[in-house]
Design an enzyme around this catalytic site. Structure first.
Site, PDB file in Angstrom:
ATOM      1  N   LYS A 138      28.250  66.676  88.133  1.00  0.00           N
ATOM      2  CA  LYS A 138      28.698  67.239  86.867  1.00  0.00           C
ATOM      3  C   LYS A 138      28.866  68.744  87.017  1.00  0.00           C
ATOM      4  O   LYS A 138      28.151  69.320  87.844  1.00  0.00           O
ATOM      5  CB  LYS A 138      27.744  66.928  85.718  1.00  0.00           C
ATOM      6  CG  LYS A 138      26.245  67.051  85.988  1.00  0.00           C
ATOM      7  CD  LYS A 138      25.608  68.336  86.429  1.00  0.00           C
ATOM      8  CE  LYS A 138      25.744  69.608  85.685  1.00  0.00           C
ATOM      9  NZ  LYS A 138      24.991  70.735  86.334  1.00  0.00           N
ATOM     10  N   TYR A 223      24.558  69.404  79.455  1.00  0.00           N
ATOM     11  CA  TYR A 223      23.479  68.445  79.146  1.00  0.00           C
ATOM     12  C   TYR A 223      23.292  68.300  77.639  1.00  0.00           C
ATOM     13  O   TYR A 223      22.972  67.223  77.147  1.00  0.00           O
ATOM     14  CB  TYR A 223      22.160  68.895  79.787  1.00  0.00           C
ATOM     15  CG  TYR A 223      22.101  68.673  81.275  1.00  0.00           C
ATOM     16  CD1 TYR A 223      21.771  67.428  81.797  1.00  0.00           C
ATOM     17  CD2 TYR A 223      22.370  69.702  82.164  1.00  0.00           C
ATOM     18  CE1 TYR A 223      21.719  67.214  83.159  1.00  0.00           C
ATOM     19  CE2 TYR A 223      22.314  69.504  83.536  1.00  0.00           C
ATOM     20  CZ  TYR A 223      21.983  68.256  84.023  1.00  0.00           C
ATOM     21  OH  TYR A 223      21.932  68.044  85.376  1.00  0.00           O
TER      22      TYR A 223
END
Ligand code: NAD
Length: 372
Positions: A138, A223
């Site tokens: 990510k 996140y």
């Protein structure tokens, strides 16, 4: 492929004949696509042998269904060192120029791309063209357009694309999701996600817009975005965002230091989040519903994750995130398993659409509507 009995016989014979070699070497790496009644093993080449790759590689030593069988790096000394450490033979070691040749390597099923953010797009597309499954760290790309191109390339090559969202397999996180899905928290009203740390070395790629694609939002704020979606259980329909910067030398144009953002969901639930490279001790999720609440703190660090709800402490045991992630991803890739929270390329694109909108909201000061 050899049968399991053949494999064990070969293993026993080679163990007697060559006691100094690991089973992997002793078999000439011809067949390691078996595990102890857990199903086939996903044979993974790791691309980018840096800090996080080291953590993943160590965690993978405890995997039951995933194994490192290939390495890709621009540094010959690292290939040598990692090859010896993880028993990866020279024929399965590549550099960034020649890794397209993995197409002819039957020892590799998938490539886990763990390089700086800006490189994921082209590298994943090359992996797909080589006919191998791709796992991208990510953020999967620098923006949603690039992310979608990766999804399309993998789809047309007939390979799977996953994003390294380790929290999607974390037991306390999954317990909160279970409680929400079971209605134990009632109608969800509010989520708060606070994600940040104080970043060091100003010369690192994370503070270089060309390699990172932005600043804290690309790295750690993602996140809070991802968490807001899996905690609330809906896709946001609007976003507002405000950026603040205290250090314009360290955080250059296009590299965000701190962003606060808000998300609105179709049910009327709202999220209030903070992403920063300038504050420590910031790793907290809070989910509020009409009948209860859940709090995770720390919420996305390497763990153990800690949490409580209105019913008490969460007690699910900790497991090294990357071990569990890679075993679960093997099941997704090889068996078609469906995780509770998706980890496929489209999941990554959804986060990038929100990041695109957050940056647009910071630049314009205007609320952005999201077409999800
Ligand atoms: P790192 O700097 O420690 O490692 C990056 C690796 O890429 C290095 O080995 C470096 O040599 C290599 N590389 C290849 N081409 C490069 C280039 N042109 N410029 C710079 N380096 C190059 O970084 P990291 O912390 O391992 O992060 C790598 C990726 O993993 C990032 O996308 C990051 O967001 C992600 N990450 C994910 C988690 C997680 O918990 N899921 C944690 C940390 C990092």
């Amino acid at each position: 492929m050899n049968s399991r009995r053949d494999f064990l016989q070969k293993l026993a014979a080679s163990a007697i004949a060559m006691p100094f070699l690991s089973a992997y070497d002793a078999l000439g790496n011809t067949d390691f696509h078996l595990s102890d009644n857990q199903g086939p093993v996903l044979r993974v080449a790791i691309m980018g042998l840096g800090g996080y790759a080291s953590r993943v590689a160590e965690a993978m030593q405890s995997c039951k269904r995933a194994k490192i069988t290939g390495l890709i790096s621009g540094t010959p000394a690292k290939l040598q060192e990692w090859g010896a450490k993880y028993n990866v033979p020279e024929k399965n070691r590549y550099n960034y120029e020649n890794f397209d040749n993995i197409k002819d390597n039957p020892d590799i099923d998938a490539v886990y791309v763990i390089t700086p953010n800006a490189l994921h797009h082209d590298q994943v597309i090359r992996v797909a063209k080589a006919g191998k499954h791709a796992i991208s760290e990510k953020p999967m790309a620098l923006n949603a357009k690039e992310g979608q191109e990766m999804v399309d390339a993998c789809a047309s090559a007939g390979v799977k694309l996953l994003v390294g969202y380790r929290m999607h397999f974390e037991p306390k996180t999954l317990e909160v999701i279970r409680m929400r899905q079971a209605g134990e928290l009632g109608k969800i009203l509010f989520f708060q996600g606070q994600c940040g740390f104080r970043i060091g070395d100003p010369s690192q790629w994370r503070l270089n817009k060309a390699l990172a694609g932005g600043g804290s939002m690309m790295d750690i704020g993602i996140y809070a975005i991802n968490g807001a979606r899996y905690m609330v259980g809906e896709e946001p329909v609007w976003v507002t965002a405000q950026e603040t910067k205290t250090d314009t030398i360290k955080f250059k144009e296009g590299v965000d230091e701190t962003i606060q953002f808000q998300l609105g969901f179709p049910s009327g639930a709202v999220a209030s989040c903070l992403s920063t490279y300038n504050m420590n001790y910031l790793d907290r999720f809070f989910l509020n519903g009409e009948k209860g609440f859940a709090e995770l703190q720390p919420s996305t660090g390497y763990g153990p994750i800690k949490g409580r709800t209105n019913k008490g402490e969460l007690t699910q045991p900790h497991e090294t995130h990357q071990t569990r992630q890679m075993d679960e991803m093997a099941g997704i890739i090889l068996d078609g398993n469906k995780p509770v929270v998706p980890v496929d390329g489209l999941e990554g694109v959804r986060d990038l659409k929100i990041i695109d909108a957050i940056y647009a909201a910071c630049a314009s000061g205007q609320r952005q509507d999201l077409n999800t």
